[in-house]
Design an enzyme around this catalytic site. Structure first.
Site, PDB file in Angstrom:
ATOM      1  N   CYS A   1       7.018  50.314  89.561  1.00 45.43           N
ATOM      2  CA  CYS A   1       6.589  50.368  90.966  1.00 45.43           C
ATOM      3  C   CYS A   1       5.081  50.595  91.026  1.00 45.43           C
ATOM      4  CB  CYS A   1       7.329  51.476  91.700  1.00 45.43           C
ATOM      5  SG  CYS A   1       9.108  51.205  91.813  1.00 45.43           S
TER       6      CYS A   1
ATOM      7  N   ARG B   1     -13.744  46.569  83.635  1.00 45.98           N
ATOM      8  CA  ARG B   1     -12.501  46.167  82.962  1.00 45.98           C
ATOM      9  C   ARG B   1     -11.663  47.359  82.507  1.00 45.98           C
ATOM     10  NH1 ARG B   1     -15.069  41.317  79.148  1.00 45.98           N
ATOM     11  NH2 ARG B   1     -16.059  40.158  80.881  1.00 45.98           N
TER      12      ARG B   1
ATOM     13  N   ILE C   1      10.019  53.497 104.050  1.00 42.51           N
ATOM     14  CA  ILE C   1      10.868  54.681 104.210  1.00 42.51           C
ATOM     15  C   ILE C   1      12.303  54.182 104.276  1.00 42.51           C
ATOM     16  CG2 ILE C   1      11.438  56.681 105.632  1.00 42.51           C
ATOM     17  CD1 ILE C   1       8.612  56.515 106.814  1.00 42.51           C
TER      18      ILE C   1
END
Length: 264
Positions: A146, A127, A208
């Site tokens: 992100c 955890r 990309i």
């Protein structure tokens, strides 16, 4: 770093051309994993020069729980400038979620402090996880995370980290993310009395941008050089006490920087 060049090549050759939020267009694959053995050197690109100062200061900024770019600007780091408001604020982004995850009763959870304590007291736990993806606050963030979740794992006295990154700008962002989480792994290993093991980087949408194709092709013509070593001040035993001066990258030889525009 051959692993990174293999990713570039894989996306160029097998990726799907898609539209995206920025309107730039990308070529992407879904699901890709790289592994870096941190005992073999520090995983920073040698096929183009990276601004390591920015990587270190950004990580220290995250660990401070800061979400205003004033600290970054003070140290010459501009990687968040495009997303900040007129006061330099970014909303409840990484630092806030790492250090002050809000609870329903009005309290906050310091995920990083909890992580370090857990690694010391219960290293075999499954955890040891930190999440920056808070659905209740995503719309309040200047840029949703992100690199959104990471987990630590201890075996044979070595600490490894796996990052899940939902969205990876391979040419500009991913090299920073690799170096940042490799450094975080080394820092956490030091303060928990462990050796650094592997950094495992798992990407969701690995892309990309269309206006990075030429730069990516140029980078693929370059040959990786031996990895440098990251020297960390051994006297630091508290994760939140690290300063920029506690890090020194030795033996870093890299090809010249390759300029590319940021998609905002």
């Amino acid at each position: 770093m051959r692993q990174y060049l293999d990713l570039l090549e894989h996306v160029i050759e097998t990726g799907t051309d898609r539209g995206d939020r920025t309107g730039t267009g990308t070529r992407s694959v879904f699901g890709y994993q790289m592994r870096f053995d941190l005992s073999q050197g520090f995983p920073v690109l040698t096929t183009k020069k990276l601004h390591l100062r920015s990587i270190i200061h950004e990580l220290l900024w995250f660990l401070k729980g800061d979400t205003n770019i004033a600290y970054l600007k003070e140290h010459g780091v501009r990687i968040w400038d495009e997303w900040a408001d007129e006061n330099g604020d970014l909303g409840p982004v990484y630092g806030y979620q790492w250090r002050s995850w809000p609870t329903p009763d009005g309290g906050h959870i310091d995920q990083i402090a909890t992580l370090v304590e857990g690694l010391k007291t219960n290293p075999n736990s499954r955890r040891h996880i930190v999440s920056a993806w808070n659905p209740a606050l995503v719309d309040d963030m200047a840029l949703p995370p992100c690199h959104c979740l990471f987990q630590f794992y201890v075996a044979d006295g070595k600490l490894s980290c796996q990052l899940y990154q939902r969205s990876g700008d391979i040419f500009l962002g991913v090299p920073f993310n690799i170096a940042s989480y490799a450094l975080l792994t080394m820092m956490v290993a030091q303060v928990t009395g462990l050796e650094a093991g592997d950094f495992v980087h798992t990407l969701g949408d690995a892309h990309i941008y269309r206006n990075h194709f030429e730069q990516a092709q140029l980078q693929l013509t370059r040959t990786p050089k031996p990895l440098p070593r990251m020297e960390i001040n051994p006297a630091v035993k508290d994760l939140f006490s690290f300063r920029f001066e506690d890090f020194e990258l030795t033996g870093y030889e890299a090809d010249s920087h390759i300029k590319a525009p940021v998609a905002v």
